[in-house]
Design a protein around this motif. Structure first.
Motif, mmCIF file in Angstrom:
data_model
loop_
_atom_site.group_PDB
_atom_site.id
_atom_site.type_symbol
_atom_site.label_atom_id
_atom_site.label_comp_id
_atom_site.label_asym_id
_atom_site.label_seq_id
_atom_site.Cartn_x
_atom_site.Cartn_y
_atom_site.Cartn_z
ATOM 1 N N GLU A 137 -58.882 1.371 -15.908
ATOM 2 C CA GLU A 137 -58.660 0.865 -17.282
ATOM 3 C C GLU A 137 -59.706 -0.160 -17.725
ATOM 4 O OE1 GLU A 137 -56.037 1.802 -19.264
ATOM 5 O OE2 GLU A 137 -54.276 2.155 -18.022
ATOM 6 N N TYR B 53 -62.744 -2.226 -19.122
ATOM 7 C CA TYR B 53 -63.690 -1.867 -20.183
ATOM 8 C C TYR B 53 -64.781 -2.914 -20.272
ATOM 9 C CZ TYR B 53 -61.265 -5.377 -22.988
ATOM 10 O OH TYR B 53 -60.739 -6.549 -23.442
ATOM 11 N N GLU C 209 -68.105 -4.349 -23.148
ATOM 12 C CA GLU C 209 -68.661 -4.230 -24.492
ATOM 13 C C GLU C 209 -70.132 -3.884 -24.339
ATOM 14 O OE1 GLU C 209 -67.233 -6.507 -28.205
ATOM 15 O OE2 GLU C 209 -68.804 -7.714 -27.275
ATOM 16 N N VAL D 120 -62.457 2.486 -26.042
ATOM 17 C CA VAL D 120 -61.142 2.076 -25.529
ATOM 18 C C VAL D 120 -60.179 1.609 -26.607
ATOM 19 C CG1 VAL D 120 -61.870 1.470 -23.195
ATOM 20 C CG2 VAL D 120 -61.888 -0.283 -24.964
ATOM 21 N N GLU D 121 -60.660 1.505 -27.839
ATOM 22 C CA GLU D 121 -59.730 1.090 -28.894
ATOM 23 C C GLU D 121 -60.037 1.861 -30.173
ATOM 24 O OE1 GLU D 121 -60.505 -3.092 -28.973
ATOM 25 O OE2 GLU D 121 -62.579 -2.799 -29.540
ATOM 26 N N ASP D 122 -59.010 2.023 -31.002
ATOM 27 C CA ASP D 122 -59.214 2.692 -32.286
ATOM 28 C C ASP D 122 -60.228 1.899 -33.096
ATOM 29 O OD1 ASP D 122 -57.296 4.621 -31.748
ATOM 30 O OD2 ASP D 122 -55.668 3.485 -32.700
ATOM 31 N N TYR E 149 -61.328 1.012 -36.804
ATOM 32 C CA TYR E 149 -60.979 1.044 -38.226
ATOM 33 C C TYR E 149 -62.194 0.596 -39.033
ATOM 34 C CZ TYR E 149 -56.176 1.510 -36.681
ATOM 35 O OH TYR E 149 -55.034 1.986 -36.100
ATOM 36 N N GLU F 140 -60.784 7.545 -33.057
ATOM 37 C CA GLU F 140 -59.628 7.217 -32.215
ATOM 38 C C GLU F 140 -60.052 6.770 -30.828
ATOM 39 O OE1 GLU F 140 -56.353 9.990 -32.064
ATOM 40 O OE2 GLU F 140 -56.842 10.597 -34.105
ATOM 41 N N LYS F 141 -59.250 5.912 -30.241
ATOM 42 C CA LYS F 141 -59.557 5.470 -28.875
ATOM 43 C C LYS F 141 -59.558 6.680 -27.937
ATOM 44 C CE LYS F 141 -55.012 4.042 -27.312
ATOM 45 N NZ LYS F 141 -54.187 2.933 -26.927
ATOM 46 N N CYS F 142 -60.275 6.546 -26.876
ATOM 47 C CA CYS F 142 -60.475 7.617 -25.875
ATOM 48 C C CYS F 142 -61.493 8.668 -26.311
ATOM 49 C CB CYS F 142 -59.174 8.323 -25.474
ATOM 50 S SG CYS F 142 -58.081 7.214 -24.617
ATOM 51 N N ARG G 253 -66.442 -1.410 -27.546
ATOM 52 C CA ARG G 253 -65.764 -1.554 -26.255
ATOM 53 C C ARG G 253 -65.549 -0.168 -25.673
ATOM 54 N NH1 ARG G 253 -61.200 -6.166 -27.068
ATOM 55 N NH2 ARG G 253 -62.677 -7.840 -27.371
ATOM 56 N N ARG H 12 -64.852 2.203 -21.938
ATOM 57 C CA ARG H 12 -64.376 2.157 -20.558
ATOM 58 C C ARG H 12 -65.580 2.009 -19.640
ATOM 59 N NH1 ARG H 12 -59.461 3.595 -19.966
ATOM 60 N NH2 ARG H 12 -59.383 5.038 -21.708
#
Ligand SMILES: Nc1nc2c(c(=O)[nH]1)N[C@H]1C(S)=C(S)[C@@H](COP(=O)(O)OP(=O)(O)OC[C@H]3O[C@@H](n4cnc5c(N)ncnc54)[C@H](O)[C@@H]3O)O[C@H]1N2
Ligand code: MOO
Length: 400
Positions: free
Chosen positions: A21, A23, A25, A37-39, A41, A152-154, A174, A176
């Motif tokens: 998990e 991560y 930057e 690792v994060e959505d 926006y 989207e994350k991932c 950010r 993984r």
């Protein structure tokens, strides 16, 4: 456990590991192929302002009503705006602003007329046809609305994602962290490429092959120099290196020969053997062990065997650990071109070229032969107890 099925081996190993998990930057330039690792926006509108898609004049559409070749409408040009400038003026009746592609539309304008359709005379522009409101008008946010979920994350970031992120003013993301996969070849016979070849020795192909494959799959190979067949030494080296690794892959020394040291290495490490020998050929003698919470997969030394087991067994494990869907092997079906005239008592993986549903097999496919893998892009998965395979038979493939 000795002699398990391929799927069982994968399941057993997959149950031992989790998604990593952590991560980090990274700069956008370093983010290609990485896993968000994060959505994300949208922090701004795109375009950030109403803008012109053309070089021409910005007008009020209502002022063009009735214009035709016999009765052109004349507009007074009050300003010229270029891309990168902000318009200072507000358009009044009969006024126009000379505008370039990408420049912000001035207050009061609601249409752009392309330059080729306008006759310019000094400070005046003549228009010979009427235009409807909002023609040639790019709205603020028509591409991206501020606050909209954009990525989207991932998601595995492609060049397109990076371009979109850059268009949002983003310079870091950010992602993984990449898996750190140790690679260690063992064998007294191994010589590092670049050094002179001595009698009875061979060049170490496996480390380079697997390191490149790991890089292709977005991982960091940590290369440990090839080790002599000395179980004490190999065990010490593994102990020293393992804290830096997520997983270790070794090659060689797993069969039944007197220098197949990995069996002894397990004992020296006080590791737990998870299985030895998988019902597939090549690569049968693969050995899997657990040291603390870490996995060590010891692949056969034969380069093609090492590659085949890497593809079939290591990849699904690395896929789960990395959270990257493309790391998992992709299965497909194809039709065999040319016959395969060999009986397969054991389940067999042979190299092939998969092209638009057709599968061809090169002449040479022995486990110790790597060169005929050049130009191949799949493994053909042949079930145990399969007689010769005729041309035109449907076969299962695993794409590389
Ligand atoms: N009596 C038996 N002999 C063998 C059996 C068996 O069941 N009974 N199994 C055979 C099978 S199948 C395989 S596969 C090999 C596996 O041997 P190991 O995994 O122990 O590998 P090594 O013996 O160390 O090497 C095999 C072969 O590959 C060459 N090699 C090793 N490392 C590299 C490298 N890094 N780069 C290039 N080539 C490498 C090595 O020189 C050997 O020629 O065992 C069979 N024997
Ligand atoms: O399993 Mo071994 O890899 O056949 O040669």
């Amino acid at each position: 456990m000795i002699g398990i099925e391929l799927e069982q081996a994968v399941e057993l190993l997959s149950n031992k590991i989790n998604l990593i998990e952590d991560y980090e930057e990274v700069e956008l330039e370093q983010a290609l192929g990485r896993n968000l690792v994060e959505d994300f926006y949208a922090p701004i509108y795109q375009p950030p302002f109403n803008r012109s898609p053309l070089d021409g004049i910005a007008v009020r559409a209502q002022d063009t009503v009735g214009a035709n070749t016999d009765h052109p409408k004349t507009f007074k040009i009050i300003e010229t705006v270029f891309a990168g400038m902000a318009s200072q003026k507000r358009l009044g009746m009969g006024q126009a602003v000379r505008i370039m592609t990408g420049a912000p539309l001035p207050e009061g304008s609601d249409a752009v007329i392309r330059q080729e359709e306008v006759v310019f005379k000094g400070e005046e522009a003549m228009v010979q046809k009427s235009v409807s409101p909002y023609s040639n008008y790019c709205y603020k946010g028509e591409d991206i609305q501020k606050g909209q979920l954009l990525i989207e994350k991932c998601t595995t970031l492609t060049a397109i994602h990076l371009g979109v992120l850059a268009s949002m003013g983003c310079n870091k993301v950010r992602v993984r962290r990449q898996l750190r996969v140790g690679l260690m070849s063992t064998g007294d016979e191994l010589i590092k490429p670049g050094l002179p070849l001595e009698e009875g020795k061979i060049y170490n192909a496996n480390t380079t092959l697997l390191a490149a494959r790991l890089k292709e799959l977005g991982m960091i190979p940590l290369i440990i120099e090839a080790q002599q067949d000395d179980p004490d030494h190999v065990a010490r080296k593994i102990k020293e290196m393992i804290p830096q690794l997520d997983i270790l892959l070794t090659t060689g020394g797993v069969s039944v020969g007197q220098k197949d040291i990995m069996h002894e290495v397990i004992l020296k490490l006080q590791a737990t053997r998870l299985f030895w020998k998988v019902n597939m050929q090549p690569g049968t003698p693969i050995l899997a062990m657990e040291l603390g919470e870490q996995l060590i997969l010891s692949l056969s030394g034969n380069p093609f065997a090492a590659l085949a087991t890497f593809e079939c067994i290591a990849r699904p494990v690395l896929g789960k650990m990395s959270g990257q869907s493309y790391v998992y092997p992709v299965k497909a079906e194809g039709v065999l071109k040319g016959a395969f005239n060999k009986v397969s008592k054991k389940r067999r993986m042979i190299r092939g070229l998969y092209e638009e549903g057709d599968v061809t097999i090169p002449y040479e496919h022995a486990s110790g032969v790597l060169s005929s893998m050049i130009g191949c892009n799949c493994l053909i998965d042949i079930e145990a107890d399969t007689p010769n395979i005729l041309e035109g038979t449907k076969v299962k493939v695993i794409k590389l």
